[in-house]
Write a protein that holds these residues in place. Structure first.
Motif, PDB file in Angstrom:
ATOM      1  N   PHE A  68      83.350 -16.461 -19.114  1.00  0.00           N
ATOM      2  CA  PHE A  68      82.278 -16.644 -18.146  1.00  0.00           C
ATOM      3  C   PHE A  68      80.941 -16.233 -18.721  1.00  0.00           C
ATOM      4  O   PHE A  68      80.854 -15.758 -19.858  1.00  0.00           O
ATOM      5  N   GLY A  69      79.879 -16.440 -17.934  1.00  0.00           N
ATOM      6  CA  GLY A  69      78.519 -16.196 -18.412  1.00  0.00           C
ATOM      7  C   GLY A  69      77.993 -14.866 -17.917  1.00  0.00           C
ATOM      8  O   GLY A  69      78.292 -13.827 -18.455  1.00  0.00           O
ATOM      9  N   GLY A  70      77.183 -14.889 -16.854  1.00  0.00           N
ATOM     10  CA  GLY A  70      76.701 -13.642 -16.285  1.00  0.00           C
ATOM     11  C   GLY A  70      75.292 -13.296 -16.703  1.00  0.00           C
ATOM     12  O   GLY A  70      74.633 -14.016 -17.472  1.00  0.00           O
ATOM     13  N   GLN A  71      74.823 -12.175 -16.167  1.00  0.00           N
ATOM     14  CA  GLN A  71      73.417 -11.806 -16.315  1.00  0.00           C
ATOM     15  C   GLN A  71      73.104 -11.307 -17.728  1.00  0.00           C
ATOM     16  O   GLN A  71      73.899 -10.577 -18.320  1.00  0.00           O
ATOM     17  N   VAL A  72      71.907 -11.646 -18.162  1.00  0.00           N
ATOM     18  CA  VAL A  72      71.547 -11.340 -19.542  1.00  0.00           C
ATOM     19  C   VAL A  72      70.032 -11.271 -19.673  1.00  0.00           C
ATOM     20  O   VAL A  72      69.304 -11.967 -18.970  1.00  0.00           O
ATOM     21  N   SER A  73      69.586 -10.411 -20.578  1.00  0.00           N
ATOM     22  CA  SER A  73      68.155 -10.285 -20.895  1.00  0.00           C
ATOM     23  C   SER A  73      67.991 -10.189 -22.408  1.00  0.00           C
ATOM     24  O   SER A  73      68.736  -9.451 -23.061  1.00  0.00           O
ATOM     25  N   VAL A  74      67.027 -10.928 -22.907  1.00  0.00           N
ATOM     26  CA  VAL A  74      66.736 -10.897 -24.346  1.00  0.00           C
ATOM     27  C   VAL A  74      65.226 -10.860 -24.530  1.00  0.00           C
ATOM     28  O   VAL A  74      64.492 -11.566 -23.839  1.00  0.00           O
ATOM     29  N   SER A  75      64.789 -10.026 -25.455  1.00  0.00           N
ATOM     30  CA  SER A  75      63.371  -9.945 -25.791  1.00  0.00           C
ATOM     31  C   SER A  75      63.208 -10.140 -27.294  1.00  0.00           C
ATOM     32  O   SER A  75      63.899  -9.493 -28.089  1.00  0.00           O
ATOM     33  N   MET A  76      62.310 -11.027 -27.661  1.00  0.00           N
ATOM     34  CA  MET A  76      62.141 -11.376 -29.069  1.00  0.00           C
ATOM     35  C   MET A  76      60.681 -11.195 -29.465  1.00  0.00           C
ATOM     36  O   MET A  76      59.794 -11.709 -28.784  1.00  0.00           O
ATOM     37  N   ALA A  77      60.433 -10.471 -30.535  1.00  0.00           N
ATOM     38  CA  ALA A  77      59.064 -10.264 -31.030  1.00  0.00           C
ATOM     39  C   ALA A  77      58.914 -10.918 -32.402  1.00  0.00           C
ATOM     40  O   ALA A  77      59.745 -10.706 -33.287  1.00  0.00           O
ATOM     41  N   ILE A  78      57.843 -11.710 -32.553  1.00  0.00           N
ATOM     42  CA  ILE A  78      57.536 -12.330 -33.846  1.00  0.00           C
ATOM     43  C   ILE A  78      56.583 -11.386 -34.574  1.00  0.00           C
ATOM     44  O   ILE A  78      55.464 -11.143 -34.109  1.00  0.00           O
ATOM     45  N   ASN A  79      57.033 -10.836 -35.675  1.00  0.00           N
ATOM     46  CA  ASN A  79      56.205  -9.874 -36.396  1.00  0.00           C
ATOM     47  C   ASN A  79      55.182 -10.590 -37.284  1.00  0.00           C
ATOM     48  O   ASN A  79      55.371 -11.760 -37.661  1.00  0.00           O
ATOM     49  N   ALA A  80      54.124  -9.874 -37.614  1.00  0.00           N
ATOM     50  CA  ALA A  80      53.029 -10.479 -38.379  1.00  0.00           C
ATOM     51  C   ALA A  80      53.469 -10.939 -39.768  1.00  0.00           C
ATOM     52  O   ALA A  80      52.832 -11.804 -40.377  1.00  0.00           O
ATOM     53  N   ASP A  81      54.541 -10.363 -40.286  1.00  0.00           N
ATOM     54  CA  ASP A  81      55.008 -10.779 -41.616  1.00  0.00           C
ATOM     55  C   ASP A  81      56.022 -11.926 -41.549  1.00  0.00           C
ATOM     56  O   ASP A  81      56.669 -12.256 -42.543  1.00  0.00           O
ATOM     57  N   GLY A  82      56.184 -12.494 -40.359  1.00  0.00           N
ATOM     58  CA  GLY A  82      57.072 -13.643 -40.243  1.00  0.00           C
ATOM     59  C   GLY A  82      58.524 -13.284 -39.984  1.00  0.00           C
ATOM     60  O   GLY A  82      59.395 -14.152 -39.977  1.00  0.00           O
ATOM     61  N   THR A  83      58.800 -12.012 -39.782  1.00  0.00           N
ATOM     62  CA  THR A  83      60.155 -11.599 -39.415  1.00  0.00           C
ATOM     63  C   THR A  83      60.238 -11.487 -37.887  1.00  0.00           C
ATOM     64  O   THR A  83      59.221 -11.561 -37.184  1.00  0.00           O
ATOM     65  N   VAL A  84      61.443 -11.278 -37.424  1.00  0.00           N
ATOM     66  CA  VAL A  84      61.675 -11.288 -35.976  1.00  0.00           C
ATOM     67  C   VAL A  84      62.555 -10.107 -35.589  1.00  0.00           C
ATOM     68  O   VAL A  84      63.572  -9.838 -36.235  1.00  0.00           O
ATOM     69  N   ASN A  85      62.132  -9.410 -34.555  1.00  0.00           N
ATOM     70  CA  ASN A  85      62.983  -8.377 -33.938  1.00  0.00           C
ATOM     71  C   ASN A  85      63.451  -8.873 -32.585  1.00  0.00           C
ATOM     72  O   ASN A  85      62.670  -9.396 -31.797  1.00  0.00           O
ATOM     73  N   LEU A  86      64.721  -8.686 -32.341  1.00  0.00           N
ATOM     74  CA  LEU A  86      65.305  -9.181 -31.097  1.00  0.00           C
ATOM     75  C   LEU A  86      66.075  -8.042 -30.438  1.00  0.00           C
ATOM     76  O   LEU A  86      66.837  -7.332 -31.097  1.00  0.00           O
ATOM     77  N   ILE A  87      65.837  -7.855 -29.166  1.00  0.00           N
ATOM     78  CA  ILE A  87      66.538  -6.812 -28.410  1.00  0.00           C
ATOM     79  C   ILE A  87      67.406  -7.476 -27.347  1.00  0.00           C
ATOM     80  O   ILE A  87      66.923  -8.298 -26.558  1.00  0.00           O
ATOM     81  N   GLU A  88      68.678  -7.121 -27.354  1.00  0.00           N
ATOM     82  CA  GLU A  88      69.576  -7.588 -26.305  1.00  0.00           C
ATOM     83  C   GLU A  88      70.192  -6.369 -25.612  1.00  0.00           C
ATOM     84  O   GLU A  88      70.113  -5.252 -26.122  1.00  0.00           O
ATOM     85  N   GLY A  89      70.816  -6.584 -24.483  1.00  0.00           N
ATOM     86  CA  GLY A  89      71.328  -5.464 -23.694  1.00  0.00           C
ATOM     87  C   GLY A  89      72.837  -5.364 -23.635  1.00  0.00           C
ATOM     88  O   GLY A  89      73.369  -4.669 -22.771  1.00  0.00           O
ATOM     89  N   ASN A  90      73.524  -6.034 -24.558  1.00  0.00           N
ATOM     90  CA  ASN A  90      74.983  -5.976 -24.566  1.00  0.00           C
ATOM     91  C   ASN A  90      75.499  -5.278 -25.806  1.00  0.00           C
ATOM     92  O   ASN A  90      75.204  -5.723 -26.930  1.00  0.00           O
ATOM     93  N   PRO A  91      76.256  -4.191 -25.639  1.00  0.00           N
ATOM     94  CA  PRO A  91      76.845  -3.536 -26.808  1.00  0.00           C
ATOM     95  C   PRO A  91      77.598  -4.540 -27.685  1.00  0.00           C
ATOM     96  O   PRO A  91      78.279  -5.436 -27.172  1.00  0.00           O
ATOM     97  N   ASP A  92      77.465  -4.360 -28.976  1.00  0.00           N
ATOM     98  CA  ASP A  92      78.059  -5.273 -29.951  1.00  0.00           C
ATOM     99  C   ASP A  92      79.485  -4.822 -30.233  1.00  0.00           C
ATOM    100  O   ASP A  92      79.711  -3.884 -30.984  1.00  0.00           O
ATOM    101  N   ILE A  93      80.445  -5.493 -29.607  1.00  0.00           N
ATOM    102  CA  ILE A  93      81.839  -5.103 -29.862  1.00  0.00           C
ATOM    103  C   ILE A  93      82.579  -6.140 -30.702  1.00  0.00           C
ATOM    104  O   ILE A  93      83.708  -5.890 -31.098  1.00  0.00           O
ATOM    105  N   GLY A  94      81.948  -7.258 -30.950  1.00  0.00           N
ATOM    106  CA  GLY A  94      82.675  -8.278 -31.705  1.00  0.00           C
ATOM    107  C   GLY A  94      81.813  -9.059 -32.669  1.00  0.00           C
ATOM    108  O   GLY A  94      82.193 -10.140 -33.105  1.00  0.00           O
TER     109      GLY A  94
END
Lengths: 743, 81
Positions: A446-472
């Motif tokens: 199933f799907g369910g609720q989710v939030s993601v925030s992505m920042a484009i850094n000045a050097d062309g890299t990307v930081n991404l924040i998600e709210g789900n613990p990484d278990i897999g």
């Protein structure tokens, strides 16, 4: 979705982002967090299966030097939600100890040894009560009832009080279907309660300040859910409780609720200091949540050509000391692999004096499917039919009205079965005392609720924040999907798991939902960032934003009137972001659905020693439709892990209770999970039938793999030993008893 | 009108009908209509349900569009591990 789309990043196998930290010991798990002035906590647990707590005297413990706080249920308030109240009373018994290991008091002290000494000074007077730990016994009218008046409205009036939920799914007329069958087989099966067996015990550090604000670090599959439950129990606003999920050493559903976190918070609040609480392995077995045990009646009719005419399942699940609703997942899964005109699956959830069950990977499905698949296999053998041919003949496919109601869209069961039949494993010769088993399996996802925030850094890299613990492996798969959508290398992206104050709400990491749901949120966040970058490029060129488009990581002018401009890459746009309007970001919050169901087929060879009944797994191959494998190594790992846990469930693992209602094997020496030396390489065959509900075709893949192995291993053992068994685990004593009985 | 398939153990609240016709063009409207027409379903719906629309399962979502010819199946709230 373009199913023929060629991907640049998806389907590759980049280095996992958490690999170095984990293999060098730098990764911080639940027990690895420390705070200045931290206290250590221990929990006193009931030695009785069922007992009224007459009194608790904590005075001697409180007087011990170094003890800073002692709590009992009296230190918790009232909560409105019945579900949360049950969770609270599971964390700390409220007047009655409901199972061996139920918490009755807790201590925070300056050291572990002082805390342990203090536990011995707590005097608890119990009045023991009758207990019941077996599901069929608990359903009897004279069984001791754990909680009065807690039956769900689905339960028929007059049903014994431990039955807390009833469900019934299906369609057609099963009696007519059985009447039309050439052969009907009816069997009763039993499966034991098993534990998820995660290597990392539950652990947390709680710090409640004098201002009432709190921080909590813990090992969990869902820190927002931890916040939700703990804030309610503690009477706090959610905004004042910040929960950070540690690295997690396995969860498999067992870390989707709380067992110790409210205790640590209550101790910290009382002591005014940070409190660390770590479960021992004994406590994990006795007082966290295993899965359900089951008693099941299965009746299936089949014609001589292998066509199934009807199926009826009656599932009775034992789920421990509090009301719950889980048998519905088994009832809906039981016949989901088959296209049946007449089908019915009923289920009863039952309370007993055991720890409250919690999810375990495809909760409720493995045992139901084990029972159904075992009878399918027996019927195929009865008519001397190939077991895979029988399954292909009856298989669910696109357009099948499922046994639980909805009509399936594109699914990959037939493809998985055909791959299994064509695989060299299926035609490989067997040796003496060896047998082969096959089984299908299914899980919803199933799907369910989710939030993601992505920042484009000045050097062309990307930081991404998600709210789900990484278990897999979600940090890898999410970074890969972001890279695919943005058109930049995977290595340019770093994904982290935010705490509850850093990114919006996200549901628990369960239901095989994260790669699907967080993936969709990530794609949408990337689209938002790309739209902003298109605006910046258009402004830079002085043209309309409609005259630009995003191609392979860069903005290009498009159309006859756009003008001639060299493309602006993500890195070039990012470098000028300060001059063109400020930081560039994208975010997405949503609740995506259309997760797409998943099917798998397992093929296993076993060898049974006729002198000892010991089973060796000789060869194992997993075939599974995963939609689109984002990072195939992680997908294969999920398929292998599910198979191994299923092998343990089939052969060795079980909660063993004595006549006194106490758990007799609360440790890995006596609760035998398979280890690497017990197993062959688990081979995998990934089938990709894209899920039309996901932009990249993703289906959840984490849970399906534990559904087929119970029946596949069971069939292989029965074939190898020349006996038929109807109870899991098929441990050596049971196999020997069956062999001896046949002599 | 939308035809909604009811799972077996809830049919006692729908006069033993395996499917019922109600009004509504979103999941919320259909669920509200179900609860109003068959009050015995109201606590179940309030607790949270999933709705399958044309084979795709929507978990506790209100605003998913439903057309009169959609296949609509009421399902329990999904649980996973």
């Amino acid at each position: 979705m373009n199913v023929k789309r060629k991907f640049k990043v998806l389907g590759t196998r980049p280095v996992r982002p958490d690999g170095v930290e984990k293999v060098t010991g730098k990764a911080l798990f639940g027990a690895d967090t420390y705070a200045t002035g931290m206290l250590h906590a221990r929990i006193l647990r009931s030695p009785h299966a069922h007992a009224r707590i007459v009194s608790i005297d904590t005075s001697a413990a409180e007087a011990l030097a170094g003890v800073k706080a002692v709590i009992t249920s009296a230190d918790f308030g009232e909560v409105d939600s019945e579900m949360t109240r049950d969770t609270m009373h599971n964390c700390m018994a409220n007047g009655v100890a409901l199972y061996d290991g139920h918490a009755v008091a807790a201590v925070a002290a300056i050291s572990k040894s002082v805390a342990a000494a203090a536990l011995k000074l707590i005097k608890v007077e119990y009045e023991t009560l009758p207990h019941v730990t077996d599901v069929d016994a608990a359903m009897q009218p004279d069984a001791p009832v754990l909680h009065a008046n807690r039956q769900h409205r689905s339960v028929v009036a007059g049903t014994p009080g431990n039955v807390v939920y009833y469900c019934d799914f299906g369609h057609g007329d099963v009696d007519a279907g059985f009447a039309a069958a050439d052969k009907v087989i009816e069997r009763t099966f039993k499966t034991a309660a098993t534990h998820q067996g995660y290597i990392e015990p539950h652990a947390c550090l709680a710090n409640v300040g004098s201002d009432g604000k709190a921080d909590l670090w813990c090992s969990t599959q869902g820190h927002y859910n931890v916040r939700l439950i703990c804030a309610e129990i503690m009477g706090m606003d959610e905004s004042q409780l910040r929960v950070t999920a540690s690295e997690i050493g396995g969860g498999f559903g067992g870390k989707t609720t709380v067992f110790i976190e409210p205790v640590a918070l209550a101790l910290s609040r009382k002591a005014g200091k940070p409190v660390k609480l770590v479960m021992s392995r004994d406590e994990v077995f006795r007082a966290s949540g295993p899965t359900m045990s089951a008693s099941m009646d299965i009746k299936i009719g089949m014609n001589a050509d292998g066509k199934i005419t009807a199926g009826h399942a009656k599932l009775r699940y034992q789920g421990g000391a509090f009301p719950y609703q889980m048998v519905m997942m088994g009832a809906m899964s039981a016949f989901a692999t088959y296209d049946l005109e007449h089908v019915r699956a009923e289920g009863w959830d039952v309370m007993t004096n055991r720890p409250k069950m919690i999810s375990y990977r495809a909760p409720g499905a493995p045992m139901a499917v084990y029972a159904v698949e075992s009878v399918i296999g027996e019927l195929a053998a009865e008519f001397d039919l190939d077991p895979i041919d029988v399954r292909i003949l009856n298989a669910s496919r696109e357009g099948t009205k499922s046994s639980y109601g909805p009509t399936f869209k594109a699914i990959g069961l037939v493809e998985s079965l055909e791959a299994a039949k064509a695989h060299p494993h299926y035609s490989a010769p067997l040796g003496a005392n060896q047998g082969r088993g096959v089984s299908c399996g299914f899980w919803f996802n199933f799907g369910g609720q989710v939030s993601v925030s992505m920042a484009i850094n000045a050097d062309g890299t990307v930081n991404l924040i998600e709210g789900n613990p990484d278990i897999g492996g979600s940090r890898a798969s999410i970074s890969m999907m972001a890279a695919e959508e943005l058109g930049i290398p995977y290595e340019k992206i770093k994904t982290i798991i935010g705490d509850t104050a850093s990114v919006g709400f996200s549901d628990v990491t369960d239901g095989s939902r994260v790669t699907f749901a967080v993936g969709i949120a990530t794609i949408n966040a990337a689209k938002a960032a790309k739209a902003e970058m298109c605006k910046r490029a258009a402004k830079t060129w002085g043209i309309d934003v409609d005259a630009v488009e995003w191609i392979d990581g860069a903005v290009h002018p498009t159309g006859h009137n756009a003008g001639e401009f060299p493309p602006l890459s993500l890195a070039e746009i990012a470098a000028n972001s300060g001059r063109t309007g400020g930081p560039i970001a994208g975010h997405h919050e949503g609740a995506p659905d259309k997760a797409g169901v998943s099917f798998g087929v397992h093929l296993v060879d076993t060898e049974v020693d006729p002198e000892t009944g010991f089973t060796t797994v000789k060869r194992y191959t997993v075939f599974q439709d995963v939609g689109k494998a984002i990072h195939p190594s992680y997908v294969e790992g999920q398929m292998q892990g599910g198979a191994v846990q299923g092998i343990g469930w089939a052969l060795n693992e079980e909660y063993i209770y004595g006549e006194d209602g106490r758990l007799q094997n609360a440790g890995f020496l006596d609760y035998r999970i398979p280890v690497a030396s017990d197993l062959p390489m688990i081979d995998t065959v990934i089938i990709e039938v894209p899920n039309p509900g996901h932009p990249f075709g993703v289906r959840g893949c984490g849970e399906t793999a534990i559904v087929p192995p119970l029946a596949a291993v069971g069939a292989a053992v029965c074939a190898a030993a020349g006996v038929r068994l109807f109870e899991l685990p098929m441990s050596p004593p049971k196999i020997m008893a069956a062999i001896d009985a046949k002599k | 009108m939308v035809e909604v398939v009811i799972w077996g153990s809830l049919r006692r609240y729908t006069d033993d009908q395996s499917s019922v016709s109600v009004t509504g063009n979103t999941t919320k409207a259909v669920l509200d209509s179900l609860a109003k027409t068959y009050p015995g379903l109201a606590p179940i719906i309030e607790q949270g349900v999933s709705v399958a629309i044309d084979g795709e399962v929507f978990k506790d979502a209100w605003f998913t569009p439903i057309s009169d010819n959609s296949e609509v199946v009421l399902m329990p709230l999904m649980v996973g591990g």
